[in-house]
Motif scaffolding. Structure first.
Motif, PDB file in Angstrom:
ATOM      1  N   LEU A  21       2.420 113.013 -68.389  1.00  0.00           N
ATOM      2  CA  LEU A  21       2.566 113.052 -69.841  1.00  0.00           C
ATOM      3  C   LEU A  21       3.892 113.671 -70.259  1.00  0.00           C
ATOM      4  CD1 LEU A  21      -1.050 114.134 -70.883  1.00  0.00           C
ATOM      5  CD2 LEU A  21      -0.062 111.835 -70.909  1.00  0.00           C
ATOM      6  N   TRP A  22       4.340 114.678 -69.529  1.00  0.00           N
ATOM      7  CA  TRP A  22       5.594 115.353 -69.877  1.00  0.00           C
ATOM      8  C   TRP A  22       6.785 114.414 -69.659  1.00  0.00           C
ATOM      9  CZ3 TRP A  22       7.719 120.489 -67.379  1.00  0.00           C
ATOM     10  CH2 TRP A  22       8.574 121.098 -68.287  1.00  0.00           C
ATOM     11  N   ALA A  23       6.703 113.580 -68.625  1.00  0.00           N
ATOM     12  CA  ALA A  23       7.797 112.642 -68.373  1.00  0.00           C
ATOM     13  C   ALA A  23       7.911 111.599 -69.483  1.00  0.00           C
ATOM     14  CB  ALA A  23       7.577 111.944 -67.030  1.00  0.00           C
ATOM     15  N   LYS A  24       6.806 111.302 -70.155  1.00  0.00           N
ATOM     16  CA  LYS A  24       6.818 110.316 -71.237  1.00  0.00           C
ATOM     17  C   LYS A  24       7.193 110.943 -72.577  1.00  0.00           C
ATOM     18  CE  LYS A  24       3.244 107.395 -69.141  1.00  0.00           C
ATOM     19  NZ  LYS A  24       1.856 106.872 -69.279  1.00  0.00           N
ATOM     20  N   ALA A  25       7.066 112.262 -72.711  1.00  0.00           N
ATOM     21  CA  ALA A  25       7.366 112.926 -73.991  1.00  0.00           C
ATOM     22  C   ALA A  25       8.170 114.185 -73.699  1.00  0.00           C
ATOM     23  CB  ALA A  25       6.073 113.266 -74.731  1.00  0.00           C
ATOM     24  N   ARG A  71      10.576 115.671 -75.247  1.00  0.00           N
ATOM     25  CA  ARG A  71      10.909 116.574 -76.349  1.00  0.00           C
ATOM     26  C   ARG A  71       9.692 117.293 -76.908  1.00  0.00           C
ATOM     27  NH1 ARG A  71      15.301 113.002 -79.872  1.00  0.00           N
ATOM     28  NH2 ARG A  71      16.836 112.745 -78.162  1.00  0.00           N
ATOM     29  N   LYS A  72       8.536 116.930 -76.446  1.00  0.00           N
ATOM     30  CA  LYS A  72       7.307 117.546 -76.941  1.00  0.00           C
ATOM     31  C   LYS A  72       7.115 118.910 -76.281  1.00  0.00           C
ATOM     32  CE  LYS A  72       2.557 116.154 -77.983  1.00  0.00           C
ATOM     33  NZ  LYS A  72       1.533 115.093 -77.770  1.00  0.00           N
ATOM     34  N   PRO A  73       6.643 119.929 -77.008  1.00  0.00           N
ATOM     35  CA  PRO A  73       6.408 121.240 -76.386  1.00  0.00           C
ATOM     36  C   PRO A  73       5.456 121.121 -75.192  1.00  0.00           C
ATOM     37  CG  PRO A  73       6.247 121.397 -78.774  1.00  0.00           C
ATOM     38  CD  PRO A  73       6.341 119.938 -78.451  1.00  0.00           C
ATOM     39  N   PRO A  87      15.275 121.525 -66.274  1.00  0.00           N
ATOM     40  CA  PRO A  87      14.886 120.579 -67.333  1.00  0.00           C
ATOM     41  C   PRO A  87      13.560 119.916 -67.005  1.00  0.00           C
ATOM     42  CG  PRO A  87      16.526 119.584 -65.913  1.00  0.00           C
ATOM     43  CD  PRO A  87      16.377 121.014 -65.462  1.00  0.00           C
ATOM     44  N   PRO A  88      12.896 119.381 -68.018  1.00  0.00           N
ATOM     45  CA  PRO A  88      11.648 118.658 -67.764  1.00  0.00           C
ATOM     46  C   PRO A  88      11.922 117.381 -66.994  1.00  0.00           C
ATOM     47  CG  PRO A  88      12.313 118.387 -70.036  1.00  0.00           C
ATOM     48  CD  PRO A  88      13.229 119.409 -69.451  1.00  0.00           C
ATOM     49  N   PRO A  89      10.904 116.821 -66.331  1.00  0.00           N
ATOM     50  CA  PRO A  89      11.108 115.611 -65.530  1.00  0.00           C
ATOM     51  C   PRO A  89      11.484 114.421 -66.399  1.00  0.00           C
ATOM     52  CG  PRO A  89       8.760 116.084 -65.764  1.00  0.00           C
ATOM     53  CD  PRO A  89       9.492 117.262 -66.324  1.00  0.00           C
ATOM     54  N   ALA A  90      12.400 113.622 -65.878  1.00  0.00           N
ATOM     55  CA  ALA A  90      12.815 112.417 -66.596  1.00  0.00           C
ATOM     56  C   ALA A  90      11.812 111.316 -66.346  1.00  0.00           C
ATOM     57  CB  ALA A  90      14.209 111.988 -66.135  1.00  0.00           C
ATOM     58  N   HIS A  91      11.718 110.421 -67.289  1.00  0.00           N
ATOM     59  CA  HIS A  91      10.786 109.292 -67.176  1.00  0.00           C
ATOM     60  C   HIS A  91      11.587 108.002 -67.195  1.00  0.00           C
ATOM     61  CE1 HIS A  91       7.369 106.677 -67.582  1.00  0.00           C
ATOM     62  NE2 HIS A  91       7.783 106.233 -68.760  1.00  0.00           N
ATOM     63  N   THR A  92      11.515 107.279 -66.106  1.00  0.00           N
ATOM     64  CA  THR A  92      12.200 105.993 -66.016  1.00  0.00           C
ATOM     65  C   THR A  92      11.169 104.894 -66.018  1.00  0.00           C
ATOM     66  OG1 THR A  92      13.950 106.998 -64.703  1.00  0.00           O
ATOM     67  CG2 THR A  92      13.793 104.595 -64.652  1.00  0.00           C
ATOM     68  N   PRO A  93      11.087 104.102 -67.088  1.00  0.00           N
ATOM     69  CA  PRO A  93      10.079 103.041 -67.133  1.00  0.00           C
ATOM     70  C   PRO A  93      10.309 102.045 -66.002  1.00  0.00           C
ATOM     71  CG  PRO A  93      11.069 103.393 -69.302  1.00  0.00           C
ATOM     72  CD  PRO A  93      11.889 104.141 -68.328  1.00  0.00           C
ATOM     73  N   ARG A  94       9.228 101.646 -65.375  1.00  0.00           N
ATOM     74  CA  ARG A  94       9.298 100.657 -64.305  1.00  0.00           C
ATOM     75  C   ARG A  94       8.610  99.376 -64.744  1.00  0.00           C
ATOM     76  NH1 ARG A  94       6.645 103.349 -59.245  1.00  0.00           N
ATOM     77  NH2 ARG A  94       5.128 103.827 -60.869  1.00  0.00           N
TER      78      ARG A  94
END
Length: 759
Positions: free
Chosen positions: A653-657, A659-661, A735-742
């Protein structure tokens, strides 16, 4: 049926067929508590270099334990009796005479240079070689302690037959190079070019150094072969003796006889009934929650039981009652992978109600894969390290745990997937929500969505509660103390002869009524009763004998000995080292797969669970023994598994958002995994309650420890690990984990069961 589903079905059928054949054709190896075995009493003797005192006897006991492990006998019991005796109990040993011969030999291995065919001029011995010719040997240059590893091997290419390969430790390797280098300075046909290998004052091999070896160069120390026209059994036995090490003092077998099981038939039958009822309740529960798919998962769990049992039997693992109870518990915990998949499929179906049931199910398997893989890999790491670094019961637990994890993954990802995907292709199953169990969100998820609690708004509050629980547990350990069992402390072994036959169950009931509920009772020899208990003064011994006399009439004491702990200092030390290394490796793995903050929080929750469980037993005055150790190891595996599932969802969930706290992300992750946590815990609790209520006194403490551990572990994975990670993240600069759409491999293609219509 798709090609992948067909492959899974064929693979599942093949594995099940082999497992059923093994189950029907091979008998399990049962432990001392279920079947009894052979008891030997060894008397330590003084040697030229050591006195048979308590210290040398304890060292001898540990060498014997290594040898017994090499024999393939798991779950043995070894205790020191008095100052210089050792009691060895071997479960299900087919040839006790051979076992006695192997474990009782001194195995003094030495390496000598050869001075010639005559009597020696110095301190070396004169011994006949393999052909009976007397050799004058020089003093011993290397002892058996210098051998790092020994293994038997068959050399078909060179025609040398069976031999024993040796690898030396560093210093002994240098001595071997020097010894062979000095021998190489003599002519090829000279007897002094030979090196004699002596075992128990007998030359077992005296090879010549190869003509290609130059004077003072010597042979490399990496690997050396002992040849001597060995048979396969002789080579393996020699390798076993060398690998096990030399006994510090010689031992002599002074007594050998059979002993009965420590558990009576009534206790075993009660435990079996409890296991069947608990497993049936778990299957019924998952069927009620997930309807048809739950019933198919229950079928897969039954297959899991057959596969894992067949693997245990095929590998010759000794089955004890706690081990079997843990095996049954694993069936309840194996439901976890199925629950993960079904809950993710429910989420997918709720987000995309127009998609077909098979598409939602496939997405559920795909999204649940990372959580299933990470949680099982961490458990396999612990199992492997416990096996390779532990000994005795800890080593056996590592084998059972590893087999259970692998069989569980096969059951969920191959058998259950083949069954559910086949069912999902049916229009009847797809159209009727009340049948498939996936189309409806479930009561727990519905309640959570309606309430939307903000559990992670104040993480410090939960950590304060956890700290308070730990404080109470530590207070129990300090105030009440830990009631260590006879396996840890030693005690007294007393045997009685009765005028009337007394079975084990009646004797145990009589002793429990007299206040000796923790006593271990077995039959010994021709109907005698053997009682192993903790500290016992003469007044208590008289009360114990009187209790037996009420059942067996005239009771005569035939043996009375003080015994040491069967879980000795070295075994406990090795177990702690293995466990510490396992935790550190898990910490590293989780730090790589997740974040260091998540890894530290997971291990912190594990420590939290262990301390509370030990503290609870201290407050309750329950005995901490080998059975408790098995339960504790199970709780450790469960705790890490549970935390990994929650953090896997946080990562996703964190990888998808980004900027969210993080607190909001963590709260959503916790709420989404609560249905899985509740349903998995309930599946295990059904079996544990059945074992605690119906399993009798023999399993009461085991079931109680696991009940406490699973409840605390379920709490800590959410209310300790996640709040701890939130606080650690506040001080982390990463930094939080990056999310790369596959792009999905199936994108752009319509599901065959999806007609494209939308409402």
């Amino acid at each position: 049926m798709t090609r992948a589903t067909t492959v899974r079905a064929v693979l599942a059928a093949a594995v099940l067929l082999v497992s059923v054949l093994i189950t029907l054709t091979m008998s399990p190896r049962l432990g001392l508590d279920l079947q009894g075995g052979t008891r030997m009493v060894l008397q330590a003797k003084d040697s030229d270099t050591a006195k048979a005192d308590r210290e040398s006897t304890d060292r001898t006991l540990e060498v014997l334990r290594k040898r017994i492990d090499s024999l393939g006998v798991t779950e043995p019991t070894l205790t020191r009796s008095g100052e210089d005796r050792i009691i060895v109990e071997l479960p299900d040993v087919q040839d006790p005479r051979k076992a006695a011969d192997v474990i009782g030999r001194t195995a003094q291995l030495t390496f000598h240079g050869v001075q010639g065919p005559d009597e020696p001029a110095g301190d070396g011995p004169a011994l006949p070689d393999e052909e009976g010719r007397t050799l004058a040997l020089g003093p011993a240059v290397i002892s058996g302690a210098g051998v790092k590893e020994a293994s038997a091997a068959f050399d078909a290419q060179q025609g040398a037959g069976w031999s024993v390969s040796l690898d030396f430790h560093k210093d002994a390797g240098r001595d071997w190079t020097r010894l062979t280098g000095e021998a190489a300075c003599h002519p090829v046909q000279d007897e002094r070019r030979r090196v004699a290998i002596v075992l128990d004052k007998k030359v077992i091999s005296s090879p010549q150094v190869s003509p290609t070896v130059a004077c003072n160069t010597g042979l490399p120390s990496g690997s050396t072969q002992i040849t001597g026209s060995f048979s396969a059994d002789e080579a393996r036995e020699l390798a076993l003796l060398i690998q096990g090490g030399a006994l510090p003092v010689p031992v002599e077998i002074v007594e050998q006889r059979t002993v009965g099981p420590t558990l009576g038939a009534d206790a075993i039958d009660a435990s079996a009934r409890a296991a069947v009822i608990g497993a049936a309740a778990t299957a019924l529960f998952i069927t009620v929650v997930y309807r048809l798919f739950g019933a198919l998962a229950a079928v897969a769990l039954g297959a899991y039981g057959v596969i894992s049992y067949a693997a245990l039997v095929a590998l010759g693992v000794t089955l004890t009652l706690p081990g079997l109870a843990g095996f049954v518990l694993a069936i309840g915990m194996a439901v976890d992978a199925n629950v993960l998949v079904f809950e993710r499929a429910r989420e997918e179906h709720a987000l995309r109600p127009g998609k077909s049931l098979r598409t939602s199910l496939t997405a559920g398997f795909r999204h649940a894969w990372s959580a299933v893989a990470d949680s099982n890999v961490t458990t396999l790491i612990a199992a492997g390290l416990l096996f390779f670094l532990g000994s005795g019961p800890v080593k056996g637990f590592g084998v059972t745990l590893g087999i259970g994890v692998l069989a569980s993954m096969f059951s969920a990802l191959v058998i259950a997937r083949a069954l559910t995907e086949t069912a999902a292709r049916s229009r009847f199953v797809s159209d009727y929500r009340g049948v498939n169990g996936i189309a409806s969100p479930g009561r727990v998820r519905t309640w959570i969505n309606r309430r939307d609690p903000q559990l992670m708004r104040s993480p410090r509050r939960w950590l304060l509660i956890s700290a308070a629980l730990i404080a109470v547990a530590v207070a129990g350990i300090l105030v009440r103390g830990v009631n260590l069992g006879v396996e840890f402390t030693g005690g007294r072994l007393v045997e009685y002869s009765t005028s009337r036959p007394v079975d084990v169950e009646s004797a145990r009931t009589a002793l429990a009524g007299a206040g000796f509920g923790d006593a271990e009772v077995t039959t010994a020899g021709a109907g005698d009763i053997s009682v192993r208990t903790g500290d016992l003064d003469n007044h208590d011994e008289y009360a114990l004998r009187a209790a037996l006399a009420e059942e067996g009439g005239e009771t005569t004491k035939v043996r009375d000995e003080l015994i040491g702990p069967s879980l000795g200092d070295e075994l406990r030390r090795n177990a702690l080292i293995a466990l510490a290394i396992a935790v550190l490796v898990q910490l590293g793995y989780l730090a790589i797969r997740f974040r260091w903050t998540f890894a530290v929080a997971s291990v912190g929750a594990l420590v939290h669970d262990v301390v509370i469980l030990v503290g609870a037993f201290a407050w309750l005055g329950r005995t901490v023994d080998g059975i408790f150790l098995a339960a504790l190891l199970t709780v450790i595996g469960y705790s890490v598994n549970d935390s990994v599932v929650v953090f896997d969802r946080v990562r996703e969930l964190w990888a998808k958002a980004r900027r969210k706290p993080l607190s909001d992300v963590a709260n959503l992750a916790v709420l989404q995994t609560v249905p899985r946590t509740v349903n998995t815990g309930m599946g295990a609790l059904f079996i544990l309650v059945a074992l605690a209520v119906l399993g009798g006194d023999s399993l009461a403490d085991f079931a109680l420890a696991l009940l406490i551990g699973i409840v605390v572990g379920t709490y800590s994975s959410v209310m300790t690990a996640v709040p701890a990670a939130l606080l650690l993240e506040r001080g982390s600069k990463a930094p939080p984990p990056a999310h790369t759409p596959r792009r999905k491999s199936g994108a752009g293609r319509r599901d065959p069961l999806d007609n494209g219509a939308r409402v």
